[in-house]
Scaffold this motif. Structure first.
Motif, PDB file in Angstrom:
ATOM      1  N   VAL A 291       0.842  -1.207   0.000  1.00 17.04           N
ATOM      2  CA  VAL A 291       0.000   0.000   0.000  1.00 17.04           C
ATOM      3  C   VAL A 291       0.872   1.250   0.000  1.00 17.04           C
ATOM      4  O   VAL A 291       0.605   2.204  -0.736  1.00 17.04           O
ATOM      5  N   LEU A 292       1.932   1.259   0.818  1.00 14.44           N
ATOM      6  CA  LEU A 292       2.810   2.425   0.866  1.00 14.44           C
ATOM      7  C   LEU A 292       3.524   2.654  -0.458  1.00 14.44           C
ATOM      8  O   LEU A 292       3.589   3.783  -0.946  1.00 14.44           O
ATOM      9  N   VAL A 293       4.053   1.598  -1.044  1.00 16.18           N
ATOM     10  CA  VAL A 293       4.757   1.749  -2.324  1.00 16.18           C
ATOM     11  C   VAL A 293       3.790   2.198  -3.418  1.00 16.18           C
ATOM     12  O   VAL A 293       4.070   3.140  -4.155  1.00 16.18           O
ATOM     13  N   CYS A 294       2.634   1.552  -3.506  1.00 21.41           N
ATOM     14  CA  CYS A 294       1.662   1.933  -4.537  1.00 21.41           C
ATOM     15  C   CYS A 294       1.142   3.357  -4.323  1.00 21.41           C
ATOM     16  O   CYS A 294       0.996   4.115  -5.286  1.00 21.41           O
TER      17      CYS A 294
ATOM     18  N   ALA B 217       3.606  10.206  -6.722  1.00 23.74           N
ATOM     19  CA  ALA B 217       4.696  10.694  -7.573  1.00 23.74           C
ATOM     20  C   ALA B 217       4.235  10.892  -9.007  1.00 23.74           C
ATOM     21  O   ALA B 217       4.546  11.915  -9.633  1.00 23.74           O
ATOM     22  N   ALA B 218       3.475   9.943  -9.525  1.00 23.80           N
ATOM     23  CA  ALA B 218       2.970  10.070 -10.900  1.00 23.80           C
ATOM     24  C   ALA B 218       2.043  11.274 -11.030  1.00 23.80           C
ATOM     25  O   ALA B 218       2.131  12.034 -12.007  1.00 23.80           O
ATOM     26  N   GLY B 219       1.177  11.461 -10.050  1.00 29.97           N
ATOM     27  CA  GLY B 219       0.277  12.610 -10.081  1.00 29.97           C
ATOM     28  C   GLY B 219       1.024  13.924  -9.986  1.00 29.97           C
ATOM     29  O   GLY B 219       0.734  14.875 -10.729  1.00 29.97           O
TER      30      GLY B 219
ATOM     31  N   LEU C 211      10.339  13.333  -3.990  1.00 27.56           N
ATOM     32  CA  LEU C 211      10.184  12.957  -2.582  1.00 27.56           C
ATOM     33  C   LEU C 211       9.250  11.758  -2.446  1.00 27.56           C
ATOM     34  O   LEU C 211       9.507  10.846  -1.649  1.00 27.56           O
ATOM     35  N   SER C 212       8.197  11.723  -3.238  1.00 26.92           N
ATOM     36  CA  SER C 212       7.276  10.581  -3.216  1.00 26.92           C
ATOM     37  C   SER C 212       7.968   9.312  -3.697  1.00 26.92           C
ATOM     38  O   SER C 212       7.754   8.233  -3.138  1.00 26.92           O
ATOM     39  N   LEU C 213       8.797   9.433  -4.719  1.00 24.86           N
ATOM     40  CA  LEU C 213       9.543   8.261  -5.193  1.00 24.86           C
ATOM     41  C   LEU C 213      10.536   7.773  -4.139  1.00 24.86           C
ATOM     42  O   LEU C 213      10.732   6.562  -3.980  1.00 24.86           O
ATOM     43  N   ALA C 214      11.143   8.708  -3.411  1.00 25.63           N
ATOM     44  CA  ALA C 214      12.053   8.315  -2.329  1.00 25.63           C
ATOM     45  C   ALA C 214      11.300   7.508  -1.274  1.00 25.63           C
ATOM     46  O   ALA C 214      11.813   6.508  -0.758  1.00 25.63           O
ATOM     47  N   LEU C 215      10.088   7.924  -0.944  1.00 23.40           N
ATOM     48  CA  LEU C 215       9.274   7.161   0.001  1.00 23.40           C
ATOM     49  C   LEU C 215       8.958   5.782  -0.559  1.00 23.40           C
ATOM     50  O   LEU C 215       9.024   4.780   0.155  1.00 23.40           O
ATOM     51  N   ALA C 216       8.626   5.719  -1.837  1.00 19.69           N
ATOM     52  CA  ALA C 216       8.314   4.427  -2.452  1.00 19.69           C
ATOM     53  C   ALA C 216       9.514   3.483  -2.373  1.00 19.69           C
ATOM     54  O   ALA C 216       9.357   2.292  -2.093  1.00 19.69           O
ATOM     55  N   LEU C 217      10.713   4.014  -2.587  1.00 13.69           N
ATOM     56  CA  LEU C 217      11.911   3.176  -2.526  1.00 13.69           C
ATOM     57  C   LEU C 217      12.268   2.767  -1.098  1.00 13.69           C
ATOM     58  O   LEU C 217      12.824   1.690  -0.874  1.00 13.69           O
ATOM     59  N   ALA C 218      11.946   3.622  -0.124  1.00 17.11           N
ATOM     60  CA  ALA C 218      12.318   3.351   1.265  1.00 17.11           C
ATOM     61  C   ALA C 218      11.282   2.537   2.028  1.00 17.11           C
ATOM     62  O   ALA C 218      11.616   1.922   3.042  1.00 17.11           O
ATOM     63  N   ALA C 219      10.046   2.505   1.580  1.00 17.90           N
ATOM     64  CA  ALA C 219       8.953   1.918   2.361  1.00 17.90           C
ATOM     65  C   ALA C 219       9.201   0.463   2.734  1.00 17.90           C
ATOM     66  O   ALA C 219       9.142   0.099   3.913  1.00 17.90           O
ATOM     67  N   TRP C 220       9.458  -0.377   1.759  1.00 17.84           N
ATOM     68  CA  TRP C 220       9.598  -1.803   2.053  1.00 17.84           C
ATOM     69  C   TRP C 220      10.808  -2.094   2.944  1.00 17.84           C
ATOM     70  O   TRP C 220      10.669  -2.770   3.966  1.00 17.84           O
TER      71      TRP C 220
END
Length: 154
Positions: free
Chosen positions: A32-35, A41-43, A128-137
């Protein structure tokens, strides 16, 4: 009138997403966090490169939907498997960090907008959103531990 539509659209989409996706927070937190972060980020990237107001509003809808699932999912992940004695502390840490983001977010966007213009600022939000996506898991894996990681598998 069109400029006033952006915050209204963002708030409405966040509300609808949180009400309809409330059960996702207890699903697979990392997924859920990555998606959510990738969608945000896409938006944000779509807003950054939008050639017209309708395209920017569509990007804002994506950014709002992606952002909406982040806080409840982080809160659920922080409290999942935590004993009652420390649950309040876990909740306060997550909400404290979220409030810091709430306060620092406009400063971050303003700084980037001053340096690069509003499209550049939205690109910085996307980054910043992509950084969260990479760090979440990996972060959830470290916090929960590999043996307790029932909600962090894809």
């Amino acid at each position: 009138m069109l400029a006033a539509a952006a915050p209204a659209v963002f708030a409405a989409v966040v509300a609808v997403t949180r009400f309809s996706a409330g059960r996702l927070a207890s699903w697979r937190a990392a997924t859920v966090l990555v998606c959510g972060a990738v969608t945000a980020a896409a938006g944000s990237a779509a807003v950054a490169v939008a050639p017209s107001a309708p395209v920017a509003l569509a990007g804002l809808v994506l950014a709002a939907a992606g952002t909406a699932v982040l806080f409840p999912t982080l809160l659920a992940a922080a409290n999942d498997g935590v004993g009652h004695a420390v649950r309040g502390r876990a909740t306060s840490v997550v909400t404290g960090v979220a409030y810091l983001g709430f306060l620092a977010g406009p400063v971050y966007v303003g700084w980037w907008a001053d340096a690069t213009g509003l499209p550049g600022a939205m690109g910085a939000v996307a980054a910043l959103s992509l950084a969260l996506a990479l760090a979440a898991w990996p972060v959830l894996r470290v916090v929960r531990g590999p043996t307790e990681n029932k909600g962090c598998t894809f």
